[in-house]
Design an enzyme around this catalytic site. Structure first.
Site, PDB file in Angstrom:
ATOM      1  N   LYS A 136       0.883  -1.231  -0.135  1.00  0.00           N
ATOM      2  CA  LYS A 136       0.002   0.185  -0.146  1.00  0.00           C
ATOM      3  C   LYS A 136       0.717   1.136   0.041  1.00  0.00           C
ATOM      4  CE  LYS A 136      -3.748   2.361   2.407  1.00  0.00           C
ATOM      5  NZ  LYS A 136      -4.720   2.277   3.720  1.00  0.00           N
ATOM      6  N   LYS A 173      -2.072  -1.653  -3.819  1.00  0.00           N
ATOM      7  CA  LYS A 173      -3.021  -0.285  -3.817  1.00  0.00           C
ATOM      8  C   LYS A 173      -1.920   0.879  -3.943  1.00  0.00           C
ATOM      9  CE  LYS A 173      -6.490   1.790  -0.911  1.00  0.00           C
ATOM     10  NZ  LYS A 173      -7.068   2.169   0.541  1.00  0.00           N
TER      11      LYS A 173
HETATM   12 ZN   LIG Z   1      -5.770   3.585   7.907  1.00  0.00          ZN
END
Ligand SMILES: [Zn+2]
Length: 352
Positions: free
Chosen positions: A223, A276
């Site tokens: 992420k 992501k």
């Molecule tokens: Zn968070």
């Protein structure tokens, strides 16, 4: 040296006698190679397509708050709403009918505090919604985002120390409690999105100790600290009140680090590995698909959705074509599953 670089003067072909030209694709009979043949008609193009997106690959992210009878459209995410646990079930049924089998829930609580206490309460929006969904749509795969940022007043994904640092280990303990409360409500998979070290292992341990050996983990493994999260933060009111998230989310400049994070999460027991955002990180998706032995998910985030929506709203792009092209690209890069705000619309387009 770049391995893809073609030498300036390719040596003449040694293998085939009678090979007149060193350039591939050009024979003595003019063009022997004509890739356009397979693009001639729609049916030929469909036959030759190497990537197909199917509604069953799509995961629909949904926001849920407290109360009853709520369906409030989100300004920053046109076409998306914040639901209450009772209205959410009807929306999930709509998605199911279109062929979308999985949803990912994000909670929007009424109260916030320093440590995000509300995130683990059985009466929280996510826990209530999971119970309601499992009652009404038992077959639907219900995934829940596990993080603290929507539940903390400071908007960080963890406990903040005196000097403003986000503390890893105390945060992991809280996240394990949140994940357990989602499992108790009936979630099929919990999805930690905080990027603390060691959280997947701690959550796995807590789930197993609680008797939830069948509850899976979809790890937000790679992420990135991305500018593409803007519309989401407005939707759940989770923007950090000071500083930013770069001390825990990944640096967009890094590629090998994603593999390290993914391998660690896999080792700690993650069932699905996620990247992501999606479109700006297709190389990372491709790397993880090649190196990991479990499903790879990609989250096409709010900023990716908003870019298409905004451009289409001005008549600058064809929304449907742009959305489907994005999904195809993400799948082509190697994503087995795609989390997208276009899930329901895309499923309908794909079914036509
Ligand atoms: Zn968070």
């Amino acid at each position: 040296m770049n391995r893809n670089r073609v030498p300036d003067n390719p040596p003449p072909c040694q293998e085939h006698t009678g090979c007149r030209s060193p350039e591939p694709g050009i024979s003595g009979d003019r063009f022997a190679q004509r890739p356009r043949r397979m693009r001639r008609t729609p049916a030929l193009r469909r036959l030759a397509a190497q990537t197909r997106v199917h509604p069953h690959q799509l995961i629909y992210p949904i926001f849920v708050g407290l109360g009853r009878g709520q369906c409030q459209e989100l300004d920053s995410l046109p076409g998306q709403s914040r639901w209450s646990p009772d209205t959410l079930a009807a929306e999930a049924a709509r998605a199911w009918e279109a062929g979308v089998q999985a949803i990912l829930l994000f909670g929007v609580p009424d109260g916030k505090d320093d440590t995000g206490t509300e995130a683990a309460t059985p009466k929280g929006p996510v826990q209530q919604a999971v119970r309601e969904l499992k009652r009404q749509l038992p077959e639907l795969v219900v995934m829940t985002d596990v993080c603290l940022c929507a539940y903390t007043g400071h908007g960080h994904c963890g406990v903040v120390g005196k000097d403003g640092e986000v503390l890893n280990d105390p945060t992991v303990d809280l996240l394990a409690r949140v994940a357990l409360s989602h499992a108790e409500a009936g979630a099929d998979l919990v999805a930690p999105s905080d990027m603390m070290d060691g959280r997947v292992g701690a959550i796995r341990k807590a789930l197993d100790a609680g008797g939830f050996t069948g509850t899976g983990i979809m790890a937000y493994s790679a992420k990135y600290a991305s500018a593409f999260y803007g519309p989401f933060r407005e939707a759940v009111d989770s923007a950090p009140q000071f500083g930013d998230r770069r001390s825990y989310q990944m640096d967009p400049a890094n590629r090998k680090e994603a593999l390290r994070e993914a391998l660690l999460d896999a080792d700690e027991g993650a069932d699905i590995i996620m990247v992501k955002p999606a479109l700006p990180y297709l190389d990372v998706i491709a790397d993880l698909q090649e190196r990991l032995d479990r499903p790879i998910a990609a989250y096409s985030v709010s900023g990716e959705y908003a870019m298409i929506k905004a451009a289409a709203g001005r008549g600058w792009m064809d929304e449907r074509a742009a959305a489907l092209e994005s999904l195809t690209s993400i799948a082509r890069a190697g994503a087995d599953l795609i989390i997208t705000y276009y899930a329901v619309e895309a499923a309908r387009w794909l079914n036509e």
